[in-house]
Design a protein around this motif. Structure first.
Motif, PDB file in Angstrom:
ATOM      1  N   MET A  83      20.372  62.522 126.804  1.00  0.00           N
ATOM      2  CA  MET A  83      20.643  63.927 126.573  1.00  0.00           C
ATOM      3  C   MET A  83      21.348  64.096 125.226  1.00  0.00           C
ATOM      4  SD  MET A  83      22.585  66.593 129.025  1.00  0.00           S
ATOM      5  CE  MET A  83      24.269  66.586 128.507  1.00  0.00           C
ATOM      6  N   ILE A  84      20.876  64.995 124.416  1.00  0.00           N
ATOM      7  CA  ILE A  84      21.481  65.264 123.117  1.00  0.00           C
ATOM      8  C   ILE A  84      22.553  66.331 123.289  1.00  0.00           C
ATOM      9  CG2 ILE A  84      21.084  66.158 120.803  1.00  0.00           C
ATOM     10  CD1 ILE A  84      18.306  64.971 120.915  1.00  0.00           C
ATOM     11  N   ARG A  85      23.754  66.000 122.820  1.00  0.00           N
ATOM     12  CA  ARG A  85      24.857  66.966 122.879  1.00  0.00           C
ATOM     13  C   ARG A  85      24.854  67.794 121.601  1.00  0.00           C
ATOM     14  NH1 ARG A  85      29.774  63.076 123.720  1.00  0.00           N
ATOM     15  NH2 ARG A  85      28.896  62.466 121.742  1.00  0.00           N
ATOM     16  N   GLN A  86      25.336  69.032 121.692  1.00  0.00           N
ATOM     17  CA  GLN A  86      25.363  69.937 120.543  1.00  0.00           C
ATOM     18  C   GLN A  86      26.113  69.322 119.368  1.00  0.00           C
ATOM     19  OE1 GLN A  86      23.857  72.826 119.718  1.00  0.00           O
ATOM     20  NE2 GLN A  86      24.866  72.616 117.734  1.00  0.00           N
ATOM     21  N   GLU A  87      27.266  68.686 119.633  1.00  0.00           N
ATOM     22  CA  GLU A  87      28.045  68.118 118.529  1.00  0.00           C
ATOM     23  C   GLU A  87      27.326  66.978 117.820  1.00  0.00           C
ATOM     24  OE1 GLU A  87      29.858  66.461 122.384  1.00  0.00           O
ATOM     25  OE2 GLU A  87      29.205  68.406 121.708  1.00  0.00           O
ATOM     26  N   ASP A  88      26.330  66.359 118.469  1.00  0.00           N
ATOM     27  CA  ASP A  88      25.558  65.288 117.827  1.00  0.00           C
ATOM     28  C   ASP A  88      24.610  65.840 116.768  1.00  0.00           C
ATOM     29  OD1 ASP A  88      26.813  63.454 119.431  1.00  0.00           O
ATOM     30  OD2 ASP A  88      25.147  63.262 120.835  1.00  0.00           O
ATOM     31  N   THR A  89      24.344  67.133 116.810  1.00  0.00           N
ATOM     32  CA  THR A  89      23.439  67.727 115.837  1.00  0.00           C
ATOM     33  C   THR A  89      24.170  68.569 114.795  1.00  0.00           C
ATOM     34  OG1 THR A  89      23.010  69.624 117.276  1.00  0.00           O
ATOM     35  CG2 THR A  89      21.510  67.749 117.478  1.00  0.00           C
ATOM     36  N   ASP A  90      25.498  68.505 114.790  1.00  0.00           N
ATOM     37  CA  ASP A  90      26.291  69.181 113.760  1.00  0.00           C
ATOM     38  C   ASP A  90      26.233  68.381 112.465  1.00  0.00           C
ATOM     39  OD1 ASP A  90      27.048  71.139 115.544  1.00  0.00           O
ATOM     40  OD2 ASP A  90      29.008  70.254 115.973  1.00  0.00           O
ATOM     41  N   PRO A  91      26.381  69.038 111.305  1.00  0.00           N
ATOM     42  CA  PRO A  91      26.420  68.303 110.035  1.00  0.00           C
ATOM     43  C   PRO A  91      27.548  67.256 110.031  1.00  0.00           C
ATOM     44  CG  PRO A  91      26.277  70.662 109.661  1.00  0.00           C
ATOM     45  CD  PRO A  91      26.528  70.479 111.121  1.00  0.00           C
TER      46      PRO A  91
ATOM     47  N   ASP B  96      33.644  60.122  96.784  1.00  0.00           N
ATOM     48  CA  ASP B  96      32.195  60.310  96.819  1.00  0.00           C
ATOM     49  C   ASP B  96      31.791  60.581  98.270  1.00  0.00           C
ATOM     50  OD1 ASP B  96      29.527  60.441  96.259  1.00  0.00           O
ATOM     51  OD2 ASP B  96      29.297  58.300  95.822  1.00  0.00           O
ATOM     52  N   ILE B  97      31.786  61.849  98.644  1.00  0.00           N
ATOM     53  CA  ILE B  97      31.547  62.264 100.022  1.00  0.00           C
ATOM     54  C   ILE B  97      30.159  62.888 100.120  1.00  0.00           C
ATOM     55  CG2 ILE B  97      32.364  63.730 101.917  1.00  0.00           C
ATOM     56  CD1 ILE B  97      34.306  61.421 101.014  1.00  0.00           C
ATOM     57  N   GLY B  98      29.422  62.470 101.140  1.00  0.00           N
ATOM     58  CA  GLY B  98      28.082  62.999 101.365  1.00  0.00           C
ATOM     59  C   GLY B  98      28.033  63.823 102.635  1.00  0.00           C
ATOM     60  N   GLN B  99      26.929  64.510 102.810  1.00  0.00           N
ATOM     61  CA  GLN B  99      26.709  65.304 104.019  1.00  0.00           C
ATOM     62  C   GLN B  99      25.307  65.034 104.521  1.00  0.00           C
ATOM     63  OE1 GLN B  99      27.178  69.545 103.600  1.00  0.00           O
ATOM     64  NE2 GLN B  99      26.491  69.951 105.677  1.00  0.00           N
ATOM     65  N   LEU B 100      25.188  64.848 105.834  1.00  0.00           N
ATOM     66  CA  LEU B 100      23.890  64.666 106.476  1.00  0.00           C
ATOM     67  C   LEU B 100      23.742  65.701 107.584  1.00  0.00           C
ATOM     68  CD1 LEU B 100      23.905  60.774 106.759  1.00  0.00           C
ATOM     69  CD2 LEU B 100      22.398  62.148 105.328  1.00  0.00           C
ATOM     70  N   PRO B 101      22.509  65.984 107.991  1.00  0.00           N
ATOM     71  CA  PRO B 101      22.295  67.025 108.993  1.00  0.00           C
ATOM     72  C   PRO B 101      22.836  66.686 110.387  1.00  0.00           C
ATOM     73  CG  PRO B 101      20.191  66.270 108.081  1.00  0.00           C
ATOM     74  CD  PRO B 101      21.266  65.484 107.439  1.00  0.00           C
ATOM     75  N   ASP B 102      22.925  65.382 110.730  1.00  0.00           N
ATOM     76  CA  ASP B 102      23.396  65.028 112.075  1.00  0.00           C
ATOM     77  C   ASP B 102      23.857  63.573 112.128  1.00  0.00           C
ATOM     78  OD1 ASP B 102      21.075  63.334 112.646  1.00  0.00           O
ATOM     79  OD2 ASP B 102      19.969  65.199 112.908  1.00  0.00           O
ATOM     80  N   ILE B 103      24.454  63.195 113.239  1.00  0.00           N
ATOM     81  CA  ILE B 103      25.010  61.850 113.417  1.00  0.00           C
ATOM     82  C   ILE B 103      23.916  60.792 113.457  1.00  0.00           C
ATOM     83  CG2 ILE B 103      25.073  61.870 115.954  1.00  0.00           C
ATOM     84  CD1 ILE B 103      27.886  60.580 113.685  1.00  0.00           C
ATOM     85  N   TYR B 104      22.714  61.161 113.862  1.00  0.00           N
ATOM     86  CA  TYR B 104      21.615  60.202 113.952  1.00  0.00           C
ATOM     87  C   TYR B 104      21.191  59.721 112.572  1.00  0.00           C
ATOM     88  CZ  TYR B 104      21.694  62.161 118.593  1.00  0.00           C
ATOM     89  OH  TYR B 104      22.111  62.599 119.834  1.00  0.00           O
ATOM     90  N   ASP B 105      21.167  60.614 111.593  1.00  0.00           N
ATOM     91  CA  ASP B 105      20.849  60.206 110.218  1.00  0.00           C
ATOM     92  C   ASP B 105      21.938  59.284 109.673  1.00  0.00           C
ATOM     93  OD1 ASP B 105      18.506  61.662 110.250  1.00  0.00           O
ATOM     94  OD2 ASP B 105      19.354  63.384 109.204  1.00  0.00           O
ATOM     95  N   TRP B 106      23.197  59.586 109.984  1.00  0.00           N
ATOM     96  CA  TRP B 106      24.306  58.732 109.543  1.00  0.00           C
ATOM     97  C   TRP B 106      24.186  57.339 110.172  1.00  0.00           C
ATOM     98  CZ3 TRP B 106      28.096  56.403 112.536  1.00  0.00           C
ATOM     99  CH2 TRP B 106      29.091  55.742 111.810  1.00  0.00           C
ATOM    100  N   GLU B 107      23.864  57.280 111.463  1.00  0.00           N
ATOM    101  CA  GLU B 107      23.730  55.996 112.153  1.00  0.00           C
ATOM    102  C   GLU B 107      22.644  55.144 111.510  1.00  0.00           C
ATOM    103  OE1 GLU B 107      24.846  53.311 115.393  1.00  0.00           O
ATOM    104  OE2 GLU B 107      25.811  55.004 114.456  1.00  0.00           O
ATOM    105  N   GLU B 108      21.552  55.757 111.068  1.00  0.00           N
ATOM    106  CA  GLU B 108      20.491  55.015 110.372  1.00  0.00           C
ATOM    107  C   GLU B 108      21.027  54.386 109.088  1.00  0.00           C
ATOM    108  OE1 GLU B 108      16.779  57.037 109.681  1.00  0.00           O
ATOM    109  OE2 GLU B 108      16.898  57.999 111.653  1.00  0.00           O
ATOM    110  N   LEU B 109      21.793  55.147 108.300  1.00  0.00           N
ATOM    111  CA  LEU B 109      22.399  54.595 107.081  1.00  0.00           C
ATOM    112  C   LEU B 109      23.334  53.439 107.416  1.00  0.00           C
ATOM    113  CD1 LEU B 109      23.463  57.694 104.932  1.00  0.00           C
ATOM    114  CD2 LEU B 109      21.576  56.119 104.524  1.00  0.00           C
ATOM    115  N   TYR B 110      24.132  53.610 108.467  1.00  0.00           N
ATOM    116  CA  TYR B 110      25.101  52.595 108.866  1.00  0.00           C
ATOM    117  C   TYR B 110      24.395  51.296 109.247  1.00  0.00           C
ATOM    118  CZ  TYR B 110      29.514  50.795 110.567  1.00  0.00           C
ATOM    119  OH  TYR B 110      30.655  50.053 110.712  1.00  0.00           O
ATOM    120  N   ILE B 111      23.324  51.389 110.003  1.00  0.00           N
ATOM    121  CA  ILE B 111      22.572  50.197 110.411  1.00  0.00           C
ATOM    122  C   ILE B 111      21.962  49.520 109.195  1.00  0.00           C
ATOM    123  CG2 ILE B 111      20.531  49.416 111.679  1.00  0.00           C
ATOM    124  CD1 ILE B 111      21.249  51.607 113.794  1.00  0.00           C
TER     125      ILE B 111
END
Length: 70
Positions: free
Chosen positions: A1-9, A37-52
């Motif tokens: 289940m996707i939570r609303q906060e997981d799709t926040d910037p 040097d701070i970036g912004q992504l559309p959601d936590i899933y995109d960040w997790e991909e960068l982290y991996i």
């Protein structure tokens, strides 16, 4: 289940990928490494991909290994 906060910037440090971004006197910076040097992504899933890509494993597993000294 996707939570609303997981799709926040997500704001993150481009240097170390920390999510510990703070603002002081109008300047964003990383609490972990001090980078501004701070970036912004559309959601936590995109960040997790960068982290991996950078660290080779998801944040939770990586963090556990650091704490255990692996």
């Amino acid at each position: 289940m996707i939570r609303q906060e997981d799709t926040d910037p997500v704001f993150y440090c481009r240097r170390c990928l920390s999510l510990g971004v703070e603002t002081e006197m109008g300047q964003d910076f990383c609490r972990e490494c001090g980078s501004t040097d701070i970036g912004q992504l559309p959601d936590i899933y995109d960040w997790e991909e960068l982290y991996i890509k950078k660290y080779g494993e998801p944040y939770i597993r990586h963090r556990r290994n650091i704490i255990k000294g692996k």
